[in-house]
Design a protein around this motif. Structure first.
Motif, PDB file in Angstrom:
ATOM      1  N   TYR A  78       5.271  69.617 127.894  1.00 27.22           N
ATOM      2  CA  TYR A  78       5.472  68.908 126.424  1.00 27.22           C
ATOM      3  C   TYR A  78       6.081  67.144 126.631  1.00 27.22           C
ATOM      4  O   TYR A  78       5.458  66.895 126.185  1.00 27.22           O
TER       5      TYR A  78
ATOM      6  N   PHE B 147      10.968  79.173 140.852  1.00 25.98           N
ATOM      7  CA  PHE B 147      10.863  80.454 139.716  1.00 25.98           C
ATOM      8  C   PHE B 147      10.657  79.159 138.685  1.00 25.98           C
ATOM      9  O   PHE B 147      10.655  78.941 137.294  1.00 25.98           O
ATOM     10  N   SER B 148      11.694  78.631 139.035  1.00 28.25           N
ATOM     11  CA  SER B 148      12.457  76.655 138.116  1.00 28.25           C
ATOM     12  C   SER B 148      10.845  75.916 137.418  1.00 28.25           C
ATOM     13  O   SER B 148      11.213  75.235 136.372  1.00 28.25           O
ATOM     14  N   TRP B 149      10.563  75.809 139.113  1.00 29.51           N
ATOM     15  CA  TRP B 149       9.388  74.853 138.910  1.00 29.51           C
ATOM     16  C   TRP B 149       8.356  75.369 138.757  1.00 29.51           C
ATOM     17  O   TRP B 149       7.913  75.120 137.710  1.00 29.51           O
ATOM     18  N   THR B 150       8.106  76.758 137.893  1.00 30.97           N
ATOM     19  CA  THR B 150       7.310  77.361 137.373  1.00 30.97           C
ATOM     20  C   THR B 150       7.369  77.055 136.164  1.00 30.97           C
ATOM     21  O   THR B 150       6.464  76.807 134.927  1.00 30.97           O
ATOM     22  N   MET B 151       8.566  76.160 135.443  1.00 32.00           N
ATOM     23  CA  MET B 151       9.111  76.233 134.045  1.00 32.00           C
ATOM     24  C   MET B 151       8.233  74.872 133.825  1.00 32.00           C
ATOM     25  O   MET B 151       8.252  74.364 132.894  1.00 32.00           O
ATOM     26  N   VAL B 152       8.636  74.330 134.980  1.00 31.50           N
ATOM     27  CA  VAL B 152       7.889  72.650 134.504  1.00 31.50           C
ATOM     28  C   VAL B 152       6.730  72.116 134.788  1.00 31.50           C
ATOM     29  O   VAL B 152       6.261  71.383 134.146  1.00 31.50           O
TER      30      VAL B 152
ATOM     31  N   GLY C 238       4.630  73.761 129.432  1.00 30.97           N
ATOM     32  CA  GLY C 238       5.797  73.714 130.117  1.00 30.97           C
ATOM     33  C   GLY C 238       6.785  72.340 130.291  1.00 30.97           C
ATOM     34  O   GLY C 238       6.039  71.824 129.065  1.00 30.97           O
ATOM     35  N   ILE C 239       7.400  71.741 130.735  1.00 27.81           N
ATOM     36  CA  ILE C 239       8.401  70.468 130.617  1.00 27.81           C
ATOM     37  C   ILE C 239       7.199  69.587 131.021  1.00 27.81           C
ATOM     38  O   ILE C 239       7.125  68.553 130.003  1.00 27.81           O
TER      39      ILE C 239
ATOM     40  N   SER D 270      -1.342  71.528 133.682  1.00 32.83           N
ATOM     41  CA  SER D 270      -0.900  72.774 134.463  1.00 32.83           C
ATOM     42  C   SER D 270      -0.659  72.682 136.169  1.00 32.83           C
ATOM     43  O   SER D 270      -2.329  72.865 135.844  1.00 32.83           O
TER      44      SER D 270
ATOM     45  N   ARG E 175       4.459  74.444 134.454  1.00 32.32           N
ATOM     46  CA  ARG E 175       2.824  75.667 133.985  1.00 32.32           C
ATOM     47  C   ARG E 175       2.398  74.786 132.711  1.00 32.32           C
ATOM     48  O   ARG E 175       2.880  73.785 131.963  1.00 32.32           O
TER      49      ARG E 175
ATOM     50  N   LEU F  58       0.742  74.390 137.940  1.00 31.73           N
ATOM     51  CA  LEU F  58       0.780  75.607 138.540  1.00 31.73           C
ATOM     52  C   LEU F  58      -0.676  76.275 139.171  1.00 31.73           C
ATOM     53  O   LEU F  58      -1.650  76.600 138.590  1.00 31.73           O
TER      54      LEU F  58
END
Length: 255
Positions: A105, A91-96, A101-102, A118, A98, A120
């Protein structure tokens, strides 16, 4: 599970047990499973290949270019993924990956006019998550082979005029091959049956043998088919072990 795989339907109280071998003919009756199996194999090959490309040089550098406290710190960083829950890591990779995401950004911080990125719910996202999870296996197995190489062997090659690429291809790579093969087996075998990373990071395209088997047990309640597919994969895994053990035995017997 082997007993369940020969049942016509899931065993429930009050239902007569009917035996069949049709579950093992699933690949014939359901041709789409061939595409699913090929997707699983592709994911396994990509993950294993990238882990080898990253893990072997990292293991050699760890074995030959570090010592003392710095080596312990690097070892800690390598095994750190094992200390985190797998679900949290995915789930941490989804924040990166998506949109917004990181990664997106960071790209816009460097290139403000760049379009949104993206990864994801894509094939690369699955590979990234699996490489992160299984890379330590490759590094640790290759490290054991790299530490067995004596410094005098490298020094003799350099004294004869061998440059770094030649030393790597002629000495380091052949001597690290047992660790490379062992790491490849430790990675490829569980990856082709993985279901968490493909389901979370791949979305609709993350249909693999692992997700199909999981669905048979949790969603369709078709335990016999899920068990038969599991044992079919087990047969493939045993075949891989049989071939790899012969290769490793042959290399060990070579003087």
């Amino acid at each position: 599970m082997l007993f369940f795989s020969f049942l016509k339907s899931s065993p429930v109280p009050g239902r007569a047990l009917v035996y069949t071998v049709d579950n093992y003919l699933a690949f014939i009756k359901r041709p789409y499973l061939f595409n699913v199996a090929w997707t699983s194999i592709q994911i396994g090959l990509w993950t294993t290949g990238l882990c080898a490309l990253i893990g072997l040089p990292a293991a050699i550098a760890l074995a030959r270019a570090t010592a003392g406290r710095s080596r312990h710190i690097l070892f800690l960083l390598i095994i750190l993924p094992f200390w985190t829950n797998g679900l949290v890591r995915v789930f941490s990779w989804t924040m990166v990956l998506r949109e917004g995401g990181i990664l997106d950004y960071a790209l816009h911080w460097i290139v403000p006019a760049a379009p949104s990125v993206s990864l994801l719910y894509s094939f690369p996202a699955i590979i990234i998550g699996l490489v992160h999870a299984y890379l330590p296996y490759m590094i640790l197995t290759c490290y054991l082979s790299a530490t067995a190489i004596e410094d005098s062997t490298i020094e003799a090659a350099r004294s004869l005029g061998a440059r770094t690429p030649v030393v790597f291809w002629k000495i380091l790579l052949p001597l690290c091959m047992p660790g490379l093969i062992s790491g490849s087996i430790l990675i490829f075998v569980p990856v082709i049956g993985s279901f968490m990373e493909p389901r979370i990071l791949g979305g609709r395209i993350g249909v693999t043998m692992g997700t199909v088997i999981e669905d048979q047990f949790t969603a369709a309640f078709n335990w016999p088919l899920g068990a038969a597919l599991s044992f079919t994969m087990l047969a493939v895994v045993l075949a891989i072990f049989a071939v790899s053990s012969r290769v490793l035995s042959g290399r060990a017997a070579t003087p």
